[in-house]
Scaffold this motif. Structure first.
Motif, short mmCIF file in Angstrom:
data_model
loop_
_atom_site.label_atom_id
_atom_site.label_comp_id
_atom_site.label_asym_id
_atom_site.label_seq_id
_atom_site.Cartn_x
_atom_site.Cartn_y
_atom_site.Cartn_z
N THR A 245 0.81 -1.21 0.00
CA THR A 245 0.00 0.00 0.00
C THR A 245 0.85 1.26 0.00
O THR A 245 0.39 2.31 -0.46
CB THR A 245 -0.94 0.03 1.22
OG1 THR A 245 -0.18 -0.17 2.40
CG2 THR A 245 -2.02 -1.02 1.11
N VAL A 246 2.08 1.16 0.49
CA VAL A 246 2.96 2.34 0.48
C VAL A 246 3.25 2.75 -0.97
O VAL A 246 3.04 3.89 -1.36
CB VAL A 246 4.27 2.08 1.26
CG1 VAL A 246 5.21 3.26 1.13
CG2 VAL A 246 3.96 1.83 2.73
N ALA A 247 3.68 1.78 -1.77
CA ALA A 247 3.95 2.06 -3.19
C ALA A 247 2.65 2.42 -3.91
O ALA A 247 2.62 3.33 -4.74
CB ALA A 247 4.60 0.84 -3.85
N ASP B 52 -6.74 -1.29 8.44
CA ASP B 52 -6.54 -2.15 7.28
C ASP B 52 -6.14 -1.24 6.13
O ASP B 52 -6.98 -0.58 5.52
CB ASP B 52 -7.82 -2.92 6.97
CG ASP B 52 -7.64 -3.89 5.82
OD1 ASP B 52 -6.71 -3.68 4.99
OD2 ASP B 52 -8.41 -4.86 5.73
N LEU B 53 -4.83 -1.19 5.85
CA LEU B 53 -4.32 -0.26 4.85
C LEU B 53 -4.85 -0.54 3.46
O LEU B 53 -5.10 0.37 2.69
CB LEU B 53 -2.79 -0.28 4.86
CG LEU B 53 -2.15 0.22 6.16
CD1 LEU B 53 -0.64 0.05 6.12
CD2 LEU B 53 -2.51 1.67 6.42
N VAL B 54 -5.03 -1.82 3.14
CA VAL B 54 -5.55 -2.17 1.82
C VAL B 54 -6.99 -1.68 1.69
O VAL B 54 -7.37 -1.11 0.67
CB VAL B 54 -5.46 -3.70 1.58
CG1 VAL B 54 -6.13 -4.07 0.26
CG2 VAL B 54 -4.00 -4.13 1.56
N GLU B 55 -7.76 -1.85 2.75
CA GLU B 55 -9.15 -1.38 2.72
C GLU B 55 -9.20 0.14 2.58
O GLU B 55 -10.00 0.67 1.81
CB GLU B 55 -9.86 -1.83 3.99
CG GLU B 55 -11.37 -1.68 3.91
CD GLU B 55 -12.06 -2.20 5.17
OE1 GLU B 55 -12.89 -1.45 5.70
OE2 GLU B 55 -11.77 -3.33 5.59
N GLU B 56 -8.35 0.84 3.30
CA GLU B 56 -8.31 2.30 3.21
C GLU B 56 -7.92 2.73 1.80
O GLU B 56 -8.50 3.65 1.23
CB GLU B 56 -7.30 2.88 4.21
CG GLU B 56 -7.80 2.84 5.63
CD GLU B 56 -6.81 3.45 6.61
OE1 GLU B 56 -6.04 4.35 6.23
OE2 GLU B 56 -6.81 3.02 7.77
N PHE B 57 -6.93 2.05 1.23
CA PHE B 57 -6.49 2.33 -0.13
C PHE B 57 -7.66 2.16 -1.10
O PHE B 57 -7.92 3.01 -1.94
CB PHE B 57 -5.32 1.40 -0.50
CG PHE B 57 -4.88 1.54 -1.93
CD1 PHE B 57 -3.95 2.51 -2.29
CD2 PHE B 57 -5.38 0.69 -2.91
CE1 PHE B 57 -3.55 2.64 -3.61
CE2 PHE B 57 -4.98 0.82 -4.23
CZ PHE B 57 -4.05 1.79 -4.57
N ASN B 58 -8.39 1.05 -0.95
CA ASN B 58 -9.51 0.77 -1.84
C ASN B 58 -10.66 1.76 -1.65
O ASN B 58 -11.38 2.07 -2.60
CB ASN B 58 -10.00 -0.67 -1.66
CG ASN B 58 -9.02 -1.66 -2.28
OD1 ASN B 58 -8.45 -1.41 -3.34
ND2 ASN B 58 -8.81 -2.79 -1.63
N ASP B 59 -10.82 2.28 -0.43
CA ASP B 59 -11.82 3.32 -0.20
C ASP B 59 -11.49 4.56 -1.02
O ASP B 59 -12.38 5.18 -1.61
CB ASP B 59 -11.90 3.69 1.29
CG ASP B 59 -12.60 2.63 2.13
OD1 ASP B 59 -13.21 1.71 1.54
OD2 ASP B 59 -12.52 2.71 3.37
N ASP B 60 -10.21 4.93 -1.04
CA ASP B 60 -9.77 6.08 -1.83
C ASP B 60 -10.02 5.83 -3.32
O ASP B 60 -10.52 6.69 -4.03
CB ASP B 60 -8.27 6.36 -1.62
CG ASP B 60 -8.02 7.07 -0.29
OD1 ASP B 60 -8.97 7.66 0.28
OD2 ASP B 60 -6.87 7.05 0.18
N THR C 135 -11.06 10.33 1.10
CA THR C 135 -11.89 9.69 2.10
C THR C 135 -11.39 10.15 3.46
O THR C 135 -10.23 10.50 3.62
CB THR C 135 -11.78 8.16 1.98
OG1 THR C 135 -10.41 7.82 1.99
CG2 THR C 135 -12.42 7.66 0.71
N GLY C 136 -12.26 10.14 4.39
CA GLY C 136 -11.88 10.55 5.75
C GLY C 136 -10.99 9.49 6.36
O GLY C 136 -10.78 8.43 5.78
N PRO C 137 -10.45 9.76 7.54
CA PRO C 137 -9.61 8.77 8.19
C PRO C 137 -10.43 7.52 8.48
O PRO C 137 -11.59 7.62 8.87
CB PRO C 137 -9.15 9.45 9.47
CG PRO C 137 -10.13 10.54 9.71
CD PRO C 137 -10.65 10.94 8.36
N SER C 138 -9.82 6.40 8.27
CA SER C 138 -10.50 5.14 8.53
C SER C 138 -9.87 4.57 9.78
O SER C 138 -8.68 4.72 10.02
CB SER C 138 -10.27 4.21 7.36
OG SER C 138 -10.62 2.90 7.72
N PHE C 139 -10.66 3.91 10.58
CA PHE C 139 -10.11 3.39 11.83
C PHE C 139 -10.02 1.87 11.80
O PHE C 139 -10.00 1.21 12.81
CB PHE C 139 -10.95 3.89 13.02
CG PHE C 139 -10.99 5.38 13.07
CD1 PHE C 139 -9.90 6.10 13.52
CD2 PHE C 139 -12.09 6.08 12.60
CE1 PHE C 139 -9.90 7.49 13.54
CE2 PHE C 139 -12.12 7.47 12.62
CZ PHE C 139 -11.02 8.16 13.08
#
Length: 108
Positions: free
Chosen positions: A34-36, A76-84, A69-73
Motif C-alpha cells: 500500500t505504500v507504493a 486495514d491499509l488495503v481497505e483504506e487504499f480501496n476506499d480512496d 476519504t476521511g480517516p479510517s479506523f
C-alpha cells in the motif's frame, strides 16, 4: 475548438484516468504494497488534476483535488487504499457521465 470537441476529449481523458486508477488498484491489491500503491495513486491524482484543468475545467479539477476519504479506523491499509480508489472512481465516472450528457453549445 468548440465545446463539443472539449467534452469529447474530456470524456476520453476521464475514462483513461479511470483505467489507470484501476490498474494501480489491481497491482496494489495483488502485491499488497500500500505504500507504493499510495505513492502511485498520489502521482496519478496530481496528473489527473492537471489533465482535468486542461481539458475539462478548473471547477471540476478543484472538486477532484479535494476528494479524499476521511480517516479510517480499520487499521486495514488495503481497505483504506480501496476506499480512496472507490471515492476517486465514483467521482470520475459521474464526471464522464455529466460530460457525455452535456449538449454541445450552439455554434454562433
Amino acid at each position: 475548438m468548440g465545446e463539443c470537441h472539449m467534452s469529447t476529449v474530456g470524456v476520453s481523458i476521464v475514462e483513461q484516468q479511470v483505467k489507470e486508477l484501476d490498474a494501480i488498484a489491481k497491482q496494489t491489491n495483488q502485491d499488497l504494497n500500500t505504500v507504493a500503491g499510495t505513492e502511485r495513486m498520489s502521482k496519478w491524482k496530481t496528473r489527473t488534476v492537471a489533465l482535468l484543468t486542461q481539458h475539462v475545467g478548473q471547477k471540476e479539477a478543484e472538486e477532484f483535488a479535494r476528494k479524499q476519504t476521511g480517516p479510517s479506523f480499520t487499521n486495514d491499509l488495503v481497505e483504506e487504499f480501496n476506499d480512496d480508489v472507490d471515492c476517486f472512481r465514483t467521482y470520475l465516472n459521474a464526471l464522464a457521465k455529466r460530460l457525455r450528457a452535456t449538449p454541445p453549445a450552439p455554434a454562433g
